[in-house]
Scaffold this active site. Structure first.
Site, PDB file in Angstrom:
ATOM      1  N   ARG A   1      18.950  10.245  -1.181  1.00  0.00           N
ATOM      2  CA  ARG A   1      18.638  10.101   0.244  1.00  0.00           C
ATOM      3  C   ARG A   1      17.902   8.783   0.486  1.00  0.00           C
ATOM      4  NH1 ARG A   1      13.366  13.869   1.478  1.00  0.00           N
ATOM      5  NH2 ARG A   1      12.056  13.102  -0.228  1.00  0.00           N
TER       6      ARG A   1
ATOM      7  N   SER B   1       6.519  -1.234  -2.021  1.00  0.00           N
ATOM      8  CA  SER B   1       6.255  -0.950  -0.610  1.00  0.00           C
ATOM      9  C   SER B   1       5.210  -1.924  -0.093  1.00  0.00           C
ATOM     10  CB  SER B   1       5.753   0.490  -0.436  1.00  0.00           C
ATOM     11  OG  SER B   1       5.242   0.697   0.871  1.00  0.00           O
TER      12      SER B   1
ATOM     13  N   TYR C   1      -0.509   6.493  -3.468  1.00  0.00           N
ATOM     14  CA  TYR C   1       0.772   5.819  -3.207  1.00  0.00           C
ATOM     15  C   TYR C   1       0.605   4.305  -3.276  1.00  0.00           C
ATOM     16  CZ  TYR C   1       5.254   4.928  -0.844  1.00  0.00           C
ATOM     17  OH  TYR C   1       6.525   4.510  -0.523  1.00  0.00           O
TER      18      TYR C   1
ATOM     19  N   LYS D   1       2.481   1.760  -5.935  1.00  0.00           N
ATOM     20  CA  LYS D   1       3.369   0.694  -5.472  1.00  0.00           C
ATOM     21  C   LYS D   1       2.831  -0.685  -5.841  1.00  0.00           C
ATOM     22  CE  LYS D   1       6.550   3.295  -3.710  1.00  0.00           C
ATOM     23  NZ  LYS D   1       7.900   3.335  -4.304  1.00  0.00           N
TER      24      LYS D   1
END
Length: 265
Positions: free
Chosen positions: A32, A165, A178, A182
């Site tokens: 996805r 990110s 997170y 990243k």
């Protein structure tokens, strides 16, 4: 680009499909979002694609989504299959890489896109929430790269793409785990690129903004994503300005000249 999986635009003078035809690839987290779009594009460009998905995540039917991706690639004339892989488990990663080798002969392209969020402020974040994100988003990049590397080095060719990110560059409220993962991907990518370039293996990272609709709902409501201008993503590097240090009297050098070039007494 519009809907996920829409064909990516190609700059003038660049031939679609160049460089990917016949190349076997593995897309971790390819069921996805960004991973799906990458897997579909690789298929359009002629690569043979293994679409990795998490086999046991509760509340998500990743296998069905991965099957849809492989069906779309096959419908466009490409070759693909879906494979479940728990990227937090090195043994599962080894089995996945072995499966891709058996299906396609090797692994020339690796896309490290597996990722989750467990958002919470630092004061409330649990050890499990920290570990889950670090192991899934960062440690998996090391384990997958380490497993495919011998195959790439043997063939003298490899392309590794790591999905980071903007959060790893700027941070974000409620996403310490997170952001750390990243940011770690960026450092890992730079080091791997330096080590592997001479072996014919390139390593690059992409740092997208807030794109995937599947991950945005889990962000804290009071911390909506802020748009980032492209110029903020990579700050300009300015060379240092070197100013000559004046000599001191009695330092052993020549004394400065006085008016009309006459040396001072």
């Amino acid at each position: 680009e519009g809907a996920w999986g829409a064909p990516l635009s190609v700059p003038p003078g660049v031939t679609r499909g160049a460089g990917a035809t016949g190349k076997p690839g593995l897309v971790a987290g390819g069921a996805r979002g960004i991973g799906r779009a990458i897997a579909l594009e690789l298929g359009r460009r002629g690569a043979s694609v293994a679409v990795g998905y998490h086999p046991e995540e509760i509340g998500h039917n990743h296998e069905e989504q991965a099957d849809e991706v492989t069906a779309d690639i096959a419908a466009s004339g490409g070759q693909a299959y879906a494979i479940g892989c728990d990227v937090r488990d090195p043994a599962s990663i080894s089995a996945t890489v072995q499966s891709v080798k058996e299906h396609f002969g090797s692994v020339d392209i690796l896309v490290n896109n597996a990722g989750i969020t467990r958002d919470r402020s630092l004061a409330k974040m649990s050890q499990d929430e920290w570990d889950a994100v670090i192991e899934t988003n960062l440690s998996s990049v090391f384990h997958l790269t380490a497993r495919v590397l011998p195959l790439m080095v043997e063939s003298g060719y490899g392309r590794i793409i790591n999905i980071s990110s903007v959060v790893g560059l700027h941070g974000n409220y409620g996403q310490a785990n997170y952001a750390a993962a990243k940011a770690g991907i960026v450092g890992f990518t730079k080091t791997a690129a330096l080590e592997l370039a001479r072996k014919g293996v390139t390593v690059n990272a992409l740092a997208p903004g807030f794109l995937a609709p599947q991950m945005l709902p889990s962000m804290p409501a009071h911390a909506p994503p802020r748009p980032l201008h492209a110029s903020r993503c990579v700050p300009p590097v300015r060379p240092p300005v070197l100013t000559p240090r004046p000599e001191r009297a009695g330092s052993g050098g020549h004394r400065p000249a006085g008016p009309s070039g006459v040396k001072r007494a």
